[in-house]
Scaffold this active site. Structure first.
Site, PDB file in Angstrom:
ATOM      1  N   LYS A 198       0.918  -1.221   0.005  1.00 22.96           N
ATOM      2  CA  LYS A 198      -0.008  -0.002   0.092  1.00 22.96           C
ATOM      3  C   LYS A 198       0.921   1.271  -0.048  1.00 22.96           C
ATOM      4  O   LYS A 198       1.618   1.579   0.939  1.00 22.96           O
ATOM      5  CB  LYS A 198      -0.875  -0.080   1.295  1.00 22.96           C
ATOM      6  CG  LYS A 198      -1.848   1.262   1.255  1.00 22.96           C
ATOM      7  CD  LYS A 198      -2.625   1.041   2.344  1.00 22.96           C
ATOM      8  CE  LYS A 198      -3.830   2.247   2.425  1.00 22.96           C
ATOM      9  NZ  LYS A 198      -4.693   2.350   3.511  1.00 22.96           N
ATOM     10  N   GLU A 252       7.888  -6.724   1.344  1.00 22.91           N
ATOM     11  CA  GLU A 252       6.634  -6.528   2.264  1.00 22.91           C
ATOM     12  C   GLU A 252       5.543  -7.567   1.955  1.00 22.91           C
ATOM     13  O   GLU A 252       5.071  -8.357   2.779  1.00 22.91           O
ATOM     14  CB  GLU A 252       5.855  -5.086   1.872  1.00 22.91           C
ATOM     15  CG  GLU A 252       6.653  -3.925   2.506  1.00 22.91           C
ATOM     16  CD  GLU A 252       6.551  -3.703   3.873  1.00 22.91           C
ATOM     17  OE1 GLU A 252       5.641  -4.463   4.515  1.00 22.91           O
ATOM     18  OE2 GLU A 252       6.950  -2.546   4.284  1.00 22.91           O
ATOM     19  N   LYS A 269      -2.077  -1.606  -3.694  1.00 22.72           N
ATOM     20  CA  LYS A 269      -2.911  -0.366  -3.791  1.00 22.72           C
ATOM     21  C   LYS A 269      -2.359   0.738  -3.858  1.00 22.72           C
ATOM     22  O   LYS A 269      -1.163   0.978  -3.080  1.00 22.72           O
ATOM     23  CB  LYS A 269      -3.692  -0.452  -2.291  1.00 22.72           C
ATOM     24  CG  LYS A 269      -4.714   0.826  -2.213  1.00 22.72           C
ATOM     25  CD  LYS A 269      -5.670   0.857  -0.910  1.00 22.72           C
ATOM     26  CE  LYS A 269      -6.427   1.989  -0.834  1.00 22.72           C
ATOM     27  NZ  LYS A 269      -7.199   1.879   0.467  1.00 22.72           N
TER      28      LYS A 269
END
Length: 329
Positions: free
Chosen positions: A196, A239, A254
């Site tokens: 994100k 991540e 995202k």
């Protein structure tokens, strides 16, 4: 070799183009974000997201029935929390009779087969608009992760099928997975917002939930200390792999369109489903340009959604889901 091979033969008409098409959109691809608010009989249009609404619980029930009948069988719930219930510790998020918990039960009562995913984040509940507990100008990581684990258990007990932590705290997937296991909630899944980015495309969403960071002295003005730097690519893989190792069942990238290279990188490297969130700013830009007559709304929507799936998305969270299903016929 030309002229024995003429690639245009496979583009001659709609019939052949559809027959050989590599990427096919389906209602089953979509996860529908829904915004829930307190009250009754409320359907509030979000000013920066034309044709998208905050719904009270009674209208939420009708909406999920409509979605189900359209072939849209998965929703992602967000709640708009009144200011008087916000604090720095997100206390209201653990209320077993809170708006999120009631929304989960409302969806399941209205449509038991609907897959319910829930936003696990502090910002809708935070008096500072941050995804974590704020102390001495810092967003606390470990304390926040433990709180998110409690929130996840609360959602699962209310009936959520998946929890979707969107905060980007380090280690929160492991904390959530362990907490769910400790409660015997072994079948509750985790869809992690693994990559994100600290994006400028989230503005309309924050309008929808009144969850933007507040301008207060000694409190960070943005979320860049925990959301990812949009200049980074390899960090997204790191991540994502860490989240999978910690117990994530689905991983998410995202925003969408500006990060399709990241989607493809992750899809090539991992063996779990990959979700993509086509975010509020992407939605708002298409709506605004179409309103001006600068773009063909329907054509652009389908092109963008197809591009997201072509990049490798198994799941697309999109405010255009209903539009897409209607266009798919």
């Amino acid at each position: 070799m030309y002229p024995l091979r003429r690639n245009r033969r496979l583009r001659t008409n709609d019939s052949i183009r559809h027959l050989v098409r590599e990427t096919i959109l389906s209602p089953k691809d979509f996860l529908v974000p829904l915004f829930v608010t307190e009250g009754k009989g409320i359907k509030e249009e979000i000013a920066s997201m034309p044709d998208y609404y905050r719904l009270s619980l009674d209208l939420l029930s009708a909406e999920v029935k409509e979605l189900w009948n359209m072939g849209l069988h998965a929703v992602l719930l967000f709640v708009k929390v009144p200011d008087n219930l916000k604090d720095n510790k997100g206390t209201e998020a653990l209320n077993e009779n809170g708006l999120m918990q009631k929304a989960i039960k409302t969806v399941k009562d209205a449509c038991p087969g609907m897959l319910v995913m829930t936003d696990v984040a502090m910002d809708p509940y935070s008096s500072f608009g941050h995804d974590g507990i704020v102390e001495n100008g810092q967003i606390l990581n470990d304390e926040t992760a433990e709180f998110l684990a409690e929130m996840s258990v609360s959602h699962a007990l209310a009936g959520a099928d998946f929890v979707a932590p969107s905060d980007m705290m380090d280690g929160r997937i492991l904390s959530i997975r362990e907490a769910l296991e400790d409660e015997g909630l072994v079948n509750t899944g985790i869809m992690s917002y693994s990559a994100k980015y600290a994006s400028a495309f989230y503005g309309p969403f924050r309008d929808a939930l009144d969850s933007a960071p507040v301008d207060v002295k000694n409190v960070p003005k943005d979320k860049k200390t925990y959301q990812m730097d949009y200049a980074n690519r390899f960090e997204a893989l790191k991540e994502t792999e860490m989240d999978i190792d910690e117990g994530a069942d689905i991983v998410m990238v995202k925003p969408g369109l500006c990060y399709l290279d990241i989607v493809r990188e992750i899809r090539n490297e991992v063996d779990v489903p990959v979700a993509v969130y086509q975010v509020s700013g992407e939605y708002a830009m298409v709506k605004a340009a179409a309103e001006k007559g600068w773009l063909d709304h329907d054509a652009v929507v389908m092109e963008q959604l197809t591009a997201i799936k072509r990049a490798g998305a198994n799941i697309i969270a999109s405010y255009f889901a209903k539009d897409a299903v209607r266009l798919l016929g």
